[in-house]
Design an enzyme around this catalytic site. Structure first.
Site, PDB file in Angstrom:
ATOM      1  N   TYR A  27      -3.377  10.896   1.691  1.00 32.00           N
ATOM      2  CA  TYR A  27      -3.905  10.619   0.690  1.00 32.00           C
ATOM      3  C   TYR A  27      -4.011  12.194  -0.235  1.00 32.00           C
ATOM      4  O   TYR A  27      -3.654  12.259  -1.398  1.00 32.00           O
ATOM      5  CB  TYR A  27      -5.653  10.230   0.431  1.00 32.00           C
ATOM      6  CG  TYR A  27      -5.771   8.901   0.838  1.00 32.00           C
ATOM      7  CD1 TYR A  27      -5.473   8.262   1.897  1.00 32.00           C
ATOM      8  CD2 TYR A  27      -5.851   7.802  -0.266  1.00 32.00           C
ATOM      9  CE1 TYR A  27      -5.766   7.024   2.181  1.00 32.00           C
ATOM     10  CE2 TYR A  27      -5.858   6.756  -0.020  1.00 32.00           C
ATOM     11  CZ  TYR A  27      -5.965   6.164   1.125  1.00 32.00           C
ATOM     12  OH  TYR A  27      -6.028   4.698   1.364  1.00 32.00           O
TER      13      TYR A  27
ATOM     14  N   HIS B 134      -5.098  -7.650  -0.234  1.00 30.67           N
ATOM     15  CA  HIS B 134      -4.353  -6.524  -0.087  1.00 30.67           C
ATOM     16  C   HIS B 134      -3.475  -6.471   1.339  1.00 30.67           C
ATOM     17  O   HIS B 134      -2.234  -5.942   1.201  1.00 30.67           O
ATOM     18  CB  HIS B 134      -5.265  -5.270   0.122  1.00 30.67           C
ATOM     19  CG  HIS B 134      -4.509  -3.885   0.073  1.00 30.67           C
ATOM     20  ND1 HIS B 134      -3.700  -3.606  -1.064  1.00 30.67           N
ATOM     21  CD2 HIS B 134      -4.527  -2.856   0.870  1.00 30.67           C
ATOM     22  CE1 HIS B 134      -3.358  -2.134  -0.661  1.00 30.67           C
ATOM     23  NE2 HIS B 134      -3.817  -1.861   0.241  1.00 30.67           N
TER      24      HIS B 134
ATOM     25  N   ASP C 165       0.825  -1.129   0.160  1.00 27.74           N
ATOM     26  CA  ASP C 165       0.028  -0.264  -0.102  1.00 27.74           C
ATOM     27  C   ASP C 165       0.916   1.169   0.057  1.00 27.74           C
ATOM     28  O   ASP C 165       1.817   1.243  -0.820  1.00 27.74           O
ATOM     29  CB  ASP C 165      -0.972  -0.102   1.036  1.00 27.74           C
ATOM     30  CG  ASP C 165      -2.016   0.845   1.080  1.00 27.74           C
ATOM     31  OD1 ASP C 165      -2.914   0.710   0.600  1.00 27.74           O
ATOM     32  OD2 ASP C 165      -1.986   2.050   1.692  1.00 27.74           O
TER      33      ASP C 165
END
Ligand SMILES: *[C@@H]1O[C@H](CO)[C@@H](O)[C@H](O)[C@H]1NC(C)=O
Ligand SMILES: *[C@@H]1O[C@H](CO)[C@@H](O)[C@H](O)[C@H]1NC(C)=O
Ligand SMILES: *[C@@H]1O[C@H](CO)[C@@H](O)[C@H](O)[C@H]1NC(C)=O
Length: 494
Positions: free
Chosen positions: A413, A469, A267
Site C-alpha cells: 500500500y 471482492h 485487487d
C-alpha cells in the site's frame, strides 16, 4: 467691516468660481481615469476569460494526457545480494511444525485470559468492528477444530516452488492439466491481492485445469505469491510498488519458459496484471480482471460529476453499484481506514499483527466480512459463515502467520499509493484484449465505457448479481466459467 465682509463674499465668490472650474476639470479627469479604468476592467475581463479557458485547457490536458511509461529496468535487484544469479526452480513445501502449533496454542491461552475485557456490545453486530462473540466462535474453531496436519496436507496438494527473480526468492504454485493432444494447453498467470494469497485459487484451480467440452483449450496455472507475501521474499529497500512487481511477475513467467501468456487478476493482482499488459503488451495474450476499475483523475471526476448530474447515464448499467454518491462516499470513508493506515504506517500495524495470531485473525477477518457483502456488518455472525467455511479462511490466515509476512505484505500500500506512478500508468492505454468480471459487492467498479479509456480492446464484461471482492475464493465456479469464456474471446479476437 462691511467691506471686509464684501471682500470676504467676493472672495467666497471667487473661491466658488475656482471650485467650479476645478470640478469641471476634475470630472473630465475622472472621465479619463474612469475610461482607462473601464478599459482595464474590460481587458481584465478578457484576460480573465482567457485565463479561465487556459485553466480549463490545463485541466483537460492533465486529465487526458498520456504520460510516457516510466523507464523499465527489467534487471533491478531487490535482495541483499546483487551478485548471485541463481536460476534454479526449487520445489517447496508448506510446513506447519509442532513447535509452531504449540506456540499458537500458548498465544491463544493469553487471549482467553483477556476475553472478558474485549466483550463487544450486544446487538451491534459488526458495526464496531469484529464482534467478540462471533470472533470467539471463529477462534474456538481454530483451537479445537482446525486440523493442522490435514490442512497443511491440503495446502501441499499442489506443487509449490521457489525461484530467484531479481534477487528475491519468489514462491509459486504451478499446476499442469491432464489433457489430450487435441486440447491446447495455455499458460495462465493468476494474481492475488491483499489480504489474500494463493489459497484464494485452490477451489478454482481444478476447474481451470480440467478440459471442458465446449473449449479446445485448457489452462496450465501459475499462481505466485507477490513479493513480501507469504513465502515470497520481501525486498530489502523501499520502492517495490505494483509497477516493479509487474516486472518481477513477468520475469517469473520468462523463467518458466513463457514469453506469451494470459493473466487473471483481482485487487492488487488487477493492478499488477494491468501494468504487465501496459508495459509488455506483446507478451500478454489477454487480461481478465475481476476488479474492473479506472484509477485515473478523469474517471474520478466523471464519477463525482456523474453522480451529481445524471447517475443513471454515467453509471451506464451499473449505477446501483456506483451511486448514490452520498452513500458511496460514506461507505468509502468508513471502510477504507485500513488502507489509509497501511498506506502511511504499515510497520506500526505490522508489529501488532505479527505479535499474535488473534490480532492477525481478527484484522483479516474484518476485511473478508465487509468485502464479501457490504451489509454483512449488520449480521451477528458478520455473514462470513454464509460465504466461506472457517477452515478456508483460516488456511489463508495461517499462510500469513507461519510466514510472518504480514508487515511486508502491508507495505504494498505504502509503496504503491505514495508514488505517482499509479496515476501515470493508469493513463497509458493498452491494446491487450481485456475482459471484466463484475461481482455485485466489488468495492469500486466502473462501466465499460470508462474501462475502454484504458483497455481499448475490452472484448466484453460479465455482471453478476452476487458475490464480492474475492471472486475466485468465494465463487470458484462463476470465476472459472468466466475466465474460460474470456479466453475463448481473446483467442477468437486474434
Ligand atoms: C543492488 O542493486 C540495486 C539496483 O538494482 C541498488 O539500488 C542497490 O543499492 C544494490 N545493493 C547493493 C548492496 O549493492
Ligand atoms: C482511465 O481513464 C484514463 C483517461 O483519463 C485512461 O487514460 C486510463 O487508461 C484509464 N485507466 C484504466 C485503468 O482504465
Ligand atoms: C447481502 O447480505 C444481506 C444481509 O445479510 C442479504 O440480505 C443479501 O441477500 C446479501 N446479498 C447477496 C447478493 O447475497
Amino acid at each position: 467691516m462691511s467691506k471686509k465682509t464684501k471682500n470676504k463674499s467676493v472672495n467666497v465668490n471667487n473661491l466658488d468660481k475656482n471650485e467650479k472650474s476645478k470640478t469641471t476639470k476634475d470630472s473630465s479627469k475622472f472621465k479619463i481615469v474612469f475610461g482607462v479604468f473601464a478599459k482595464i476592467i474590460s481587458y481584465l475581463f478578457v484576460i480573465k476569460a482567457l485565463f479561465t479557458i487556459y485553466c480549463i485547457y490545463l485541466v483537460y490536458v492533465s486529465l487526458t494526457n498520456v504520460p510516457d511509461l516510466p523507464k523499465v529496468d527489467v534487471n533491478v535487484r531487490w535482495g541483499v545480494d546483487n551478485n548471485t544469479h541463481d536460476t534454479r526452480i526449487r520445489p517447496y513445501r508448506v510446513i506447519f511444525s509442532d513447535a509452531m502449533e504449540s506456540e499458537i496454542r500458548a498465544l491463544f491461552e493469553d487471549y482467553r485470559l483477556m476475553e472478558r475485557k474485549i466483550k463487544s456490545f450486544k446487538n451491534t453486530a459488526w458495526t464496531y468492528g469484529v464482534h467478540s462473540d462471533a470472533f470467539a466462535q471463529f477462534f474456538s474453531h481454530w483451537i479445537f477444530k482446525y486440523k493442522f496436519r490435514e490442512r497443511v496436507k491440503f495446502l501441499n496438494k499442489y506443487d509449490h516452488f521457489l525461484t530467484n527473480i531479481q534477487g528475491l526468492d519468489i514462491h509459486f504454485v504451478r499446476v499442469k492439466p491432464k489433457a489430450d493432444k487435441n486440447v491446447k494447453v495455455v499458460p495462465l498467470l493468476l494474481l492475488h491481492g491483499w489480504p489474500g494469497s494463493v489459497r484464494e485459487f485452490y477451489e478454482a484451480i481444478p476447474l481451470l485445469t480440467t478440459p471442458r467440452p465446449d473449449y479446445d483449450f485448457v489452462f496450465e496455472v501459475i499462481a505466485p505469491s507477490l513479493p513480501g507475501f507469504v513465502f515470497s521474499e520481501a525486498p530489502t529497500r523501499p520502492g517495490l510498488d505494483t509497477y516493479e512487481m509487474a516486472i518481477i511477475m513477468r520475469n517469473l513467467m520468462r523463467r518458466l519458459g513463457y514469453t506469451q501468456y494470459y493473466i487473471q487478476g483481482g485487487d492488487f493482482g488487477h493492478m499488477i496484471g494491468s501494468h504487465i499488459a501496459t508495459i509488455f503488451p506483446s507478451e500478454v495474450l489477454g487480461f481478465h480482471t475481476n476488479f474492473p476499475v479506472n484509477t485515473s483523475k478523469l474517471s474520478l471526476l466523471t464519477w463525482l460529476l456523474g453522480g451529481l448530474l445524471w447517475p443513471s447515464y454515467f453509471g451506464n448499467g451499473i449505477e446501483d453499484r456506483m451511486y448514490p454518491l452520498k452513500d458511496k462516499m460514506e461507505f468509502y470513508l468508513e471502510e477504507t481506514g485500513y488502507s489509509h493506515l497501511q498506506s502511511t504506517k504499515p510497520d506500526t500495524i505490522g508489529i501488532v499483527l505479527t505479535d499474535s495470531p488473534v490480532a492477525l485473525g481478527s484484522y483479516i477477518l474484518d476485511r473478508f466480512m465487509i468485502f464479501t457483502n457490504h451489509t454483512n456488518k449488520f449480521e451477528d455472525e458478520g455473514g462470513i459463515d454464509k460465504y466461506y467455511d472457517f477452515d478456508k479462511l483460516l488456511d489463508n490466515i495461517m499462510l500469513y502467520w507461519v510466514s510472518g509476512s504480514i508487515t511486508t505484505s502491508l507495505r504494498i500500500y505504502k509503496e504503491t499509493f505514495a508514488g505517482s506512478r499509479l496515476n501515470n500508468l493508469a493513463q497509458v492505454p493498452t491494446s491487450v484484449p481485456t475482459w471484466a468480471l463484475r461481482l455485485k459487492y466489488e468495492l469500486f467498479q466502473h462501466p465499460d465505457y470508462m474501462l475502454r479509456w484504458k483497455y481499448t480492446n475490452l472484448l466484453g464484461s460479465t455482471n453478476l448479481d452476487y458475490g464480492g471482492h474475492f471472486a475466485a475464493f468465494e465463487r470458484p465456479k462463476d470465476f472459472s466459467d468466466d475466465v474460460f469464456k474470456a479466453v475463448k474471446a481473446f483467442r477468437n479476437f486474434k
